[in-house]
Design a protein around this motif. Structure first.
Motif, short mmCIF file in Angstrom:
data_model
loop_
_atom_site.label_atom_id
_atom_site.label_comp_id
_atom_site.label_asym_id
_atom_site.label_seq_id
_atom_site.Cartn_x
_atom_site.Cartn_y
_atom_site.Cartn_z
N GLY A 123 0.73 -0.79 -0.01
CA GLY A 123 -0.29 0.08 0.08
C GLY A 123 0.66 1.56 -0.05
O GLY A 123 2.00 1.31 -0.63
N ILE A 124 0.69 2.01 1.03
CA ILE A 124 0.62 3.63 0.66
C ILE A 124 1.45 4.00 2.33
O ILE A 124 1.67 5.25 2.12
CB ILE A 124 0.10 4.47 0.62
CG1 ILE A 124 -0.86 5.32 0.51
CG2 ILE A 124 0.28 4.32 -1.48
CD1 ILE A 124 -1.18 6.37 0.43
N ASN A 125 1.45 3.48 3.43
CA ASN A 125 0.84 3.81 4.31
C ASN A 125 1.21 3.26 5.66
O ASN A 125 1.09 1.05 5.35
CB ASN A 125 -0.17 4.24 5.47
CG ASN A 125 -1.12 4.96 4.76
OD1 ASN A 125 -1.73 5.48 4.24
ND2 ASN A 125 -0.22 6.52 5.40
N ILE A 142 13.71 -4.81 -5.08
CA ILE A 142 13.47 -3.10 -5.41
C ILE A 142 14.02 -2.48 -4.29
O ILE A 142 13.91 -3.04 -2.63
CB ILE A 142 12.32 -2.20 -5.98
CG1 ILE A 142 11.45 -3.19 -7.08
CG2 ILE A 142 12.40 -1.15 -5.49
CD1 ILE A 142 10.37 -3.08 -7.60
N SER A 143 14.93 -1.47 -3.85
CA SER A 143 15.53 -1.05 -2.57
C SER A 143 14.87 0.60 -2.31
O SER A 143 14.30 0.65 -1.18
CB SER A 143 17.25 -1.02 -2.01
OG SER A 143 17.48 -0.90 -1.45
N THR A 144 15.38 1.65 -3.73
CA THR A 144 15.66 2.67 -3.49
C THR A 144 14.39 3.43 -4.73
O THR A 144 14.57 2.71 -6.09
CB THR A 144 17.19 3.63 -3.51
OG1 THR A 144 17.10 3.04 -2.88
CG2 THR A 144 16.65 4.82 -4.04
N VAL A 145 13.23 4.21 -4.52
CA VAL A 145 12.67 4.37 -5.68
C VAL A 145 13.10 6.03 -6.07
O VAL A 145 13.38 6.65 -5.18
CB VAL A 145 11.39 4.82 -5.21
CG1 VAL A 145 11.07 2.78 -5.61
CG2 VAL A 145 10.78 4.94 -4.29
N CYS A 190 6.08 7.50 -7.83
CA CYS A 190 7.02 6.19 -7.48
C CYS A 190 7.60 5.95 -9.07
O CYS A 190 6.81 5.27 -9.81
CB CYS A 190 6.32 5.70 -6.18
SG CYS A 190 7.59 4.00 -6.21
N HIS A 191 8.42 6.51 -9.46
CA HIS A 191 9.53 5.76 -10.64
C HIS A 191 9.78 4.83 -10.02
O HIS A 191 11.82 5.16 -9.13
CB HIS A 191 10.73 6.25 -11.30
CG HIS A 191 11.24 6.58 -12.56
ND1 HIS A 191 11.71 5.35 -12.37
CD2 HIS A 191 10.55 7.11 -13.54
CE1 HIS A 191 12.42 5.09 -14.28
NE2 HIS A 191 11.09 6.18 -14.79
N VAL A 229 12.29 2.37 -0.31
CA VAL A 229 11.28 1.88 -0.10
C VAL A 229 10.38 2.14 1.45
O VAL A 229 9.30 3.14 1.53
CB VAL A 229 10.63 1.00 -0.50
CG1 VAL A 229 9.73 -0.10 -0.18
CG2 VAL A 229 11.53 0.09 -2.25
N PRO A 230 11.18 1.65 1.99
CA PRO A 230 10.11 2.40 3.21
C PRO A 230 10.04 3.96 3.62
O PRO A 230 8.66 4.24 4.91
CB PRO A 230 11.51 1.75 4.59
CG PRO A 230 11.85 0.34 3.83
CD PRO A 230 12.61 1.51 2.37
N VAL A 231 10.73 4.39 3.54
CA VAL A 231 10.30 6.40 3.65
C VAL A 231 9.90 6.47 2.94
O VAL A 231 8.00 7.00 3.39
CB VAL A 231 11.70 7.10 3.43
CG1 VAL A 231 11.53 8.43 3.20
CG2 VAL A 231 12.44 6.66 3.95
N ILE A 232 9.05 5.59 1.68
CA ILE A 232 7.88 7.28 0.31
C ILE A 232 6.97 5.57 1.34
O ILE A 232 5.92 6.43 1.19
CB ILE A 232 8.20 6.11 -1.12
CG1 ILE A 232 6.98 7.15 -1.27
CG2 ILE A 232 8.33 4.26 -0.93
CD1 ILE A 232 7.24 7.15 -3.36
N GLN A 233 7.09 4.81 1.60
CA GLN A 233 5.56 3.98 2.74
C GLN A 233 5.39 4.79 3.90
O GLN A 233 3.74 4.86 4.35
CB GLN A 233 6.26 2.86 2.75
CG GLN A 233 6.10 1.84 1.54
CD GLN A 233 5.21 1.66 1.05
OE1 GLN A 233 3.99 2.39 0.34
NE2 GLN A 233 4.78 0.15 1.09
#
Length: 463
Positions: free
Chosen positions: A129-131, A206-209, A270-271, A301-305
């Motif tokens: 998801g996103i949260n 996928i680690s960084t977006v 999110c690219h 990824v954990p940061v954008i989430q």
């Protein structure tokens, strides 16, 4: 019901048994949506699959209303009930990553934050998801939309198997080779078929977006929405972006003060592809569509989430409505803009989550999730920390949705639904509904698992 009878019946139960007399009851009965105020007779916090099986057997034998709580994020509060019993899996949060197999085993009480933290340590990710506070159980069983949907598909498209406690108390595995009908049904059919105690997912390297929000003035909303529609329908899979209307939160650490509380339109990007290609794409995009607010850049990824976790704290009032959408005509865009100006506060808004790309290349009948041919899952959310504003946010969401609904595909993403009735559920599953009814009748003929977006088994024939 004797409140101590569960402990007497199952002395080997290893979790916590919580009744209204216990000091932890008030906390245990709460879910993320503060609008939900339910009082179960008994909450059992299970620590493993055996505990869950005991709880299911007890509820069935005593004919109790039974709710199942994972992360507690369900908008309609379907992880809680009045009277009856709640199976609470919040103690079941183990995550085991197998990097050599590109898989991760996740217990049913985990949040997305638990999953993201564990997989990120190995440079891996699961589309979710996103949260970060969202529960993996409810998100997955409903389908699973998020930042990686266009590249990796829905969360259910990355589910390899699940361990499930059925209504008769048996623990079974569902996969492409075991209990295949059950595996089909849980991928989008919600919690109708049992209690999923663990999920095995495929992971992705996928680690960084390259992502985050961009916002524009409302004077540019129509032009931007038309451009976005054309772009997202043909964009490379690695580019995801959901369209949004919001008031800008008054957070000086994140947003320029000149825009605080201003209603704006935006895209949360999110690219997840090659970083150099991402940089080149956004450099060109910024030249052509210069945003007023630009917070896009490289993010783990954990940061954008977790970007928006602070805006949506537990206990706030929530009311949301959703629909699947294929096309944004100019008439529809005008309706969106009209209601965007009525957004009641900076917690509320409208999002259009893309479900094309990889998610659209799974057949409509390959999983229970029916709307593979839609472009977006739309959600209109009214959110407010103040209980006195409950009617205001409900009216905002309903009015916005009511005017748009005739232009939509009829059904909704089940995770964006309140309690909206059987016809709405049928519309959501379309031609897959009758197959779901048959599978429900096989695995839960007495509808023990009914505190959900309920798929009722066919009535038993009597002679």
């Amino acid at each position: 019901m004797e409140t101590n009878s569960f402990a007497q019946t199952y002395p080997r139960f290893g979790g916590k048994i919580i009744t209204a007399q216990k000091p932890e009851y008030e906390t245990a009965r709460k879910v993320h949506n503060g609008m939900i105020d339910k009082y179960p007779d008994l909450i059992v916090q299970c620590q493993d699959a055996e505990d869950v099986a005991m709880a299911v057997n007890y509820a069935r034998k005593h004919k109790l209303l039974l709710a199942v709580k994972g992360g507690g994020h369900n908008g309609a509060g379907l992880g809680m009930c009045d009277g009856g019993m709640v199976i609470d899996m919040s103690l079941m949060r183990n995550v085991t990553v197998h990097p050599e197999k590109n898989t991760v085993l996740v217990e049913g009480g985990c949040t997305l934050g638990d999953l993201d933290t564990a997989t990120h340590a190995f440079g891996l990710a699961v589309p979710s998801g996103i949260n970060s506070t969202t529960g993996i159980g409810g998100l997955t069983l409903g389908g699973g939309l998020g930042h990686l949907t266009r590249r990796c598909g829905l969360t259910i498209d990355n589910l390899l198997e699940a361990n499930i406690v059925l209504a008769d108390g048996r623990l079974v595995k569902a996969s492409a080779t075991e209990n295949e009908d059950l595996f089909w049904a849980i991928r989008g059919g919600g919690g109708n078929f049992g209690v999923v105690v663990s999920f095995l997912f495929r992971t992705h390297p996928i680690s960084t977006v390259y992502g985050g929000p961009m916002f524009w003035n409302m004077s540019e909303a129509k032009e931007l929405m038309l451009w976005y529609q054309t772009f997202i329908k043909q964009a490379p899979d690695e580019i995801n972006g959901f369209f949004a209307f919001h008031q800008i939160p008054p957070d000086p650490n994140m947003f320029p003060e000149e825009f605080h509380l201003e209603t704006m339109c935006g895209i949360v990007w999110c690219h997840s592809g090659d970083p150099e290609k991402a940089e080149a794409f956004f450099q060109e995009f910024r030249q052509n569509k210069k945003p007023a607010i630009d917070l896009v850049g490289p993010l783990p990824v954990p940061v954008i989430q977790t970007l928006f976790d602070g805006l949506f704290l537990p206990g706030y009032q929530w009311y949301w409505k959703g629909d699947f959408v294929k096309t944004l005509t100019e008439e529809v865009i005008d309706i969106h803009i009209k209601h965007a100006w009525k957004i009641p506060n900076f917690f509320s808004g409208m999002h259009l989550y893309p479900i094309n790309g990889a998610a659209s290349r799974v057949g409509k009948d390959e999983t229970a999730w029916n709307y593979r041919d839609a472009t977006w899952a739309m959600v209109i959310a009214g959110v407010d920390p103040d209980v006195n504003n409950k009617d205001r946010i409900i009216n905002f969401s309903r009015d916005y949705w009511t005017e748009l609904h005739p232009y939509t595909e009829g059904g909704s993403y089940v995770n964006f639904m309140m309690e909206e009735g059987e016809d709405r559920i049928k519309s959501t599953y379309g031609k897959n509904y009758h197959r779901l009814v048959d599978i429900k009748g096989k695995y839960d003929p007495d509808n023990l698992f009914r505190v959900n977006q309920n798929i009722k088994p066919q009535a038993k024939m009597t002679f």
